[in-house]
Design a protein around this motif. Structure first.
Motif, mmCIF file in Angstrom:
data_model
loop_
_atom_site.group_PDB
_atom_site.id
_atom_site.type_symbol
_atom_site.label_atom_id
_atom_site.label_comp_id
_atom_site.label_asym_id
_atom_site.label_seq_id
_atom_site.Cartn_x
_atom_site.Cartn_y
_atom_site.Cartn_z
ATOM 1 N N ARG A 129 0.808 -1.224 0.000
ATOM 2 C CA ARG A 129 0.000 0.000 0.000
ATOM 3 C C ARG A 129 0.844 1.279 0.000
ATOM 4 O O ARG A 129 0.316 2.365 -0.200
ATOM 5 C CB ARG A 129 -0.953 -0.005 1.197
ATOM 6 C CG ARG A 129 -0.258 0.192 2.524
ATOM 7 C CD ARG A 129 -1.265 0.369 3.642
ATOM 8 N NE ARG A 129 -1.628 -0.928 4.240
ATOM 9 C CZ ARG A 129 -2.478 -1.064 5.241
ATOM 10 N NH1 ARG A 129 -3.091 -0.019 5.723
ATOM 11 N NH2 ARG A 129 -2.728 -2.245 5.775
ATOM 12 N N MET A 130 2.165 1.131 0.235
ATOM 13 C CA MET A 130 3.007 2.328 0.262
ATOM 14 C C MET A 130 3.204 2.855 -1.170
ATOM 15 O O MET A 130 3.532 2.098 -2.067
ATOM 16 C CB MET A 130 4.363 2.004 0.905
ATOM 17 C CG MET A 130 5.319 3.176 0.937
ATOM 18 S SD MET A 130 6.782 2.882 1.962
ATOM 19 C CE MET A 130 7.583 1.565 1.049
ATOM 20 N N VAL A 131 3.003 4.168 -1.352
ATOM 21 C CA VAL A 131 3.186 4.773 -2.677
ATOM 22 C C VAL A 131 4.633 5.258 -2.779
ATOM 23 O O VAL A 131 5.075 6.088 -1.991
ATOM 24 C CB VAL A 131 2.217 5.960 -2.867
ATOM 25 C CG1 VAL A 131 2.434 6.598 -4.228
ATOM 26 C CG2 VAL A 131 0.772 5.491 -2.704
ATOM 27 N N THR A 132 5.383 4.736 -3.760
ATOM 28 C CA THR A 132 6.815 5.050 -3.833
ATOM 29 C C THR A 132 7.187 5.933 -5.016
ATOM 30 O O THR A 132 8.350 6.253 -5.211
ATOM 31 C CB THR A 132 7.641 3.757 -3.899
ATOM 32 O OG1 THR A 132 7.224 3.009 -5.051
ATOM 33 C CG2 THR A 132 7.434 2.914 -2.659
ATOM 34 N N ARG A 133 6.206 6.284 -5.856
ATOM 35 C CA ARG A 133 6.449 7.223 -6.957
ATOM 36 C C ARG A 133 5.279 8.184 -7.039
ATOM 37 O O ARG A 133 4.130 7.729 -7.056
ATOM 38 C CB ARG A 133 6.577 6.510 -8.301
ATOM 39 C CG ARG A 133 7.746 5.572 -8.424
ATOM 40 C CD ARG A 133 8.997 6.304 -8.821
ATOM 41 N NE ARG A 133 10.157 5.445 -8.499
ATOM 42 C CZ ARG A 133 11.396 5.672 -8.932
ATOM 43 N NH1 ARG A 133 11.653 6.727 -9.670
ATOM 44 N NH2 ARG A 133 12.382 4.897 -8.599
ATOM 45 N N PRO A 134 5.465 9.499 -7.106
ATOM 46 C CA PRO A 134 6.778 10.140 -6.990
ATOM 47 C C PRO A 134 7.317 10.047 -5.558
ATOM 48 O O PRO A 134 6.531 9.876 -4.613
ATOM 49 C CB PRO A 134 6.472 11.594 -7.359
ATOM 50 C CG PRO A 134 5.036 11.787 -6.969
ATOM 51 C CD PRO A 134 4.365 10.457 -7.191
ATOM 52 N N LYS A 140 15.870 -6.142 -10.641
ATOM 53 C CA LYS A 140 14.521 -5.564 -10.674
ATOM 54 C C LYS A 140 14.438 -4.411 -9.681
ATOM 55 O O LYS A 140 15.216 -4.367 -8.729
ATOM 56 C CB LYS A 140 13.481 -6.628 -10.272
ATOM 57 C CG LYS A 140 13.480 -7.825 -11.190
ATOM 58 C CD LYS A 140 12.542 -8.891 -10.654
ATOM 59 C CE LYS A 140 12.778 -10.175 -11.441
ATOM 60 N NZ LYS A 140 12.409 -11.377 -10.822
ATOM 61 N N ASP A 141 13.475 -3.512 -9.901
ATOM 62 C CA ASP A 141 13.260 -2.430 -8.935
ATOM 63 C C ASP A 141 13.006 -3.028 -7.562
ATOM 64 O O ASP A 141 12.401 -4.089 -7.446
ATOM 65 C CB ASP A 141 12.035 -1.593 -9.338
ATOM 66 C CG ASP A 141 12.356 -0.639 -10.483
ATOM 67 O OD1 ASP A 141 13.558 -0.472 -10.796
ATOM 68 O OD2 ASP A 141 11.412 -0.081 -11.066
ATOM 69 N N LEU A 142 13.453 -2.336 -6.517
ATOM 70 C CA LEU A 142 13.183 -2.796 -5.151
ATOM 71 C C LEU A 142 11.684 -2.955 -4.945
ATOM 72 O O LEU A 142 10.901 -2.110 -5.389
ATOM 73 C CB LEU A 142 13.676 -1.766 -4.135
ATOM 74 C CG LEU A 142 15.152 -1.692 -3.785
ATOM 75 C CD1 LEU A 142 15.334 -0.634 -2.702
ATOM 76 C CD2 LEU A 142 15.685 -3.030 -3.300
ATOM 77 N N LEU A 143 11.287 -4.026 -4.285
ATOM 78 C CA LEU A 143 9.898 -4.126 -3.838
ATOM 79 C C LEU A 143 9.765 -3.320 -2.548
ATOM 80 O O LEU A 143 10.757 -3.095 -1.842
ATOM 81 C CB LEU A 143 9.523 -5.595 -3.600
ATOM 82 C CG LEU A 143 9.547 -6.483 -4.855
ATOM 83 C CD1 LEU A 143 9.122 -7.904 -4.504
ATOM 84 C CD2 LEU A 143 8.615 -5.910 -5.929
ATOM 85 N N ASN A 144 8.535 -2.916 -2.257
ATOM 86 C CA ASN A 144 8.335 -2.069 -1.075
ATOM 87 C C ASN A 144 8.879 -2.710 0.197
ATOM 88 O O ASN A 144 9.456 -2.036 1.043
ATOM 89 C CB ASN A 144 6.846 -1.763 -0.901
ATOM 90 C CG ASN A 144 6.351 -0.802 -1.967
ATOM 91 O OD1 ASN A 144 7.128 -0.351 -2.794
ATOM 92 N ND2 ASN A 144 5.062 -0.508 -1.938
ATOM 93 N N GLN A 145 8.698 -4.046 0.347
ATOM 94 C CA GLN A 145 9.159 -4.717 1.565
ATOM 95 C C GLN A 145 10.679 -4.670 1.707
ATOM 96 O O GLN A 145 11.215 -4.870 2.790
ATOM 97 C CB GLN A 145 8.663 -6.160 1.629
ATOM 98 C CG GLN A 145 9.089 -7.049 0.475
ATOM 99 C CD GLN A 145 8.035 -7.118 -0.606
ATOM 100 O OE1 GLN A 145 7.373 -6.120 -0.895
ATOM 101 N NE2 GLN A 145 7.850 -8.286 -1.186
#
Lengths: 222, 290
Positions: B71-76, B188-193
């Motif tokens: 659920r965390m929004v990382t962009r922007p 790959k891009d980091l996952l939120n966890q």
């Protein structure tokens, strides 16, 4: 102890299906309770067989078994207060079942730890007598051994009721050691086992308060 | 310094005839194969790296971050740079950590809880980032902060730590070529966890130094206080260098459980990066400055 509890108990006893329940409990209660107590183990074994115990399966199993052992110990110590408060004498035989399962899960907890450490005796023994976290767990386990050994009717008769009851006050010591051990587990410390600590504190405090409480409750009735 | 800078003898995971659940319980085994004195380092599976995490902002269980971090929004995403620095300001991730500068680094990661992984990170050396920001001569330390937003990070509603999560490095540690700001792993891009969109990786320190989902970098003259140090100063120090000779008060640090293996392996001084970093701590008592 309270009038409304008497009324509640009488109401339950007058229910039409009560005799059936009572007779099932009398004939199969212990077996059923034992089955229920085995469920957490079956759950963990199933998780293990499905590869669902995560990246550190033995460490996770160790934690699960330890938590259940503590829960069984708490359940065991909850019986007497429940009987005293609600007059549910049918619970008395559950005490032994919960107590024995607490020991059973403590053994599994120790075995899972041994597996987690790759059965390396050096790693298993390291800090056992010097590190308070390990020492409290080890002592809690040790204290439960004589309790399990003397849990049979035969041993009760051999020891005599008075001595047996005195010996089994060690349950309090085991519980205090076990909760101290649990509170020291984990990176963030105490936070994980706070609810168990609070419940245990209430159950132990009850034993201190109950004699006075009973006297106070009985006075008005002469 | 390129790819396998860390001097890690890495072998790829090999196929096994064991059923998956047994391999889980008994490990892949043969960690000492090849007759080498030290166990071989095998890359930890992507699945384990992305499902076995400590990220208390999303819960205390190891599986909680993978379950709840989505659920965390990382962009922007922006990072505030402040303090003793010539170019303070609010930076977008791609400006602070340019994607074209990203390199791969395969590092051991040793958690203070005595487990470890081998992770192929993608990121930019923190030193390169800091040089562009031009710290002043007064900058002796750099402090980092994680996002504080209990709506996105429900774990912050419980007082396990004094939120937001805070970490810090001495300037020479921050400038060290091994220190990385990571934006990805396994290509790959980091996952939120795992701390998206950017997190710190300092391979010779315990994992809790590797602060995740960074929103702030503050250059300062005095040593910053870190989250774990604040919560239990006798257990978690500012330096947190991996050290098998200094036990945690509640458990031994001599050995570690490498995820995927059965049993324990010895923990190495500075997590095996002593040749590169031991000189940073010459003359320091590492039992006191733990």
């Amino acid at each position: 102890m309270f009038p409304w509890i008497e009324a509640f108990n009488a109401r339950v006893a007058s229910l039409s299906f009560f005799p059936i329940i009572a007779s099932i409990h009398k004939r199969h209660g212990q077996k059923l309770l034992s089955l229920v107590c085995l469920l957490p183990l079956l759950g963990s074994v199933a998780e293990g067989l499905m590869g669902q115990l995560g990246a550190r399966p033995w460490f996770r199993a160790m934690g699960e078994m330890g938590e259940i052992a503590l829960a069984m110990l708490i359940a065991c110590l909850a019986i007497t207060p429940l009987v005293q408060a609600f007059d549910w004498k049918f619970l008395y035989p559950w005490r032994r079942t919960f107590g024995l399962f607490a020991f059973f899960y403590a053994i599994l907890h120790v075995l899972a730890r041994a597996m987690d450490l790759g059965l390396d005796l050096g790693a298993i023994m390291e800090g056992m007598f010097t590190n308070p976290f390990l020492l409290t767990g080890f002592l809690a386990f040790l204290v439960m051994v004589p309790l399990a050994v003397t849990s049979t009717k035969k041993m009760m008769a051999t020891l005599g009721g008075k001595r047996w009851r005195l010996l089994h006050k060690l349950t309090y010591v085991a519980a205090i050691l076990a909760i101290a051990h649990a509170l020291m587990a984990g990176k963030a410390g105490y936070i994980n086992f706070l609810p168990q600590a609070v419940i245990l504190a209430i159950l132990l405090l009850w034993r201190l308060v109950y004699p006075t409480l009973r006297k106070a409750m009985q006075k008005p009735q002469g | 310094m390129a790819g396998a800078v860390a001097g890690v003898g890495v072998s790829a995971g090999r196929a096994s005839a064991m059923p998956a659940f047994l391999e889980r319980l008994l490990g892949r085994g043969g960690s000492r194969e090849g007759g080498s004195a030290l166990p071989v380092d095998t890359q930890t599976s992507y699945e384990d790296v992305t499902t076995y995490n400590n990220f208390y902002e999303f819960g205390l269980g190891k599986g909680d971050p993978a379950k709840h971090a989505g659920r965390m929004v990382t962009r922007p995403w922006h990072v505030e740079v402040s303090g003793e620095v010539a170019h303070p300001g609010i930076y977008a991730v791609d400006d602070l950590v340019p994607p074209r500068d990203v390199v791969e680094r395969i590092y051991r990661m040793r958690c203070v809880e005595a487990w470890s992984m081998v992770i192929p990170w993608n990121g930019v050396p923190l030193g390169d980032i800091i040089r562009r920001l031009k710290p002043t001569s007064k900058a002796k330390f750099v402090a980092f902060e994680t996002l504080y937003d209990p709506e996105q990070m429900p774990g912050q509603k419980s007082p396990v730590l004094d939120w937001p999560y805070a970490e810090g490095l001495r300037m020479d540690e921050a400038m060290h070529p091994l220190t990385l700001i990571s934006t990805g792993l396994y290509g790959k891009d980091l996952l939120n966890q795992n701390g998206a969109p950017l997190r710190l990786v300092v391979p010779w320190k315990y994992g809790f130094k590797n602060i995740k989902s960074i929103v702030r970098m503050h250059f300062m003259e005095t040593r910053p206080e870190t989250a774990w140090e604040k919560s239990a100063p006798h257990e978690y120090g500012f330096y947190a260098n991996v050290n098998p000779d200094v036990d945690h008060p509640r458990w031994s640090q001599k050995r570690e459980h490498r995820i995927g293996e059965f049993g324990q392996r010895p923990t190495l001084m500075f997590n095996g990066y002593g040749e590169e970093v031991a000189s940073l701590y010459t003359g320091m008592d590492l039992a006191r400055s733990f």
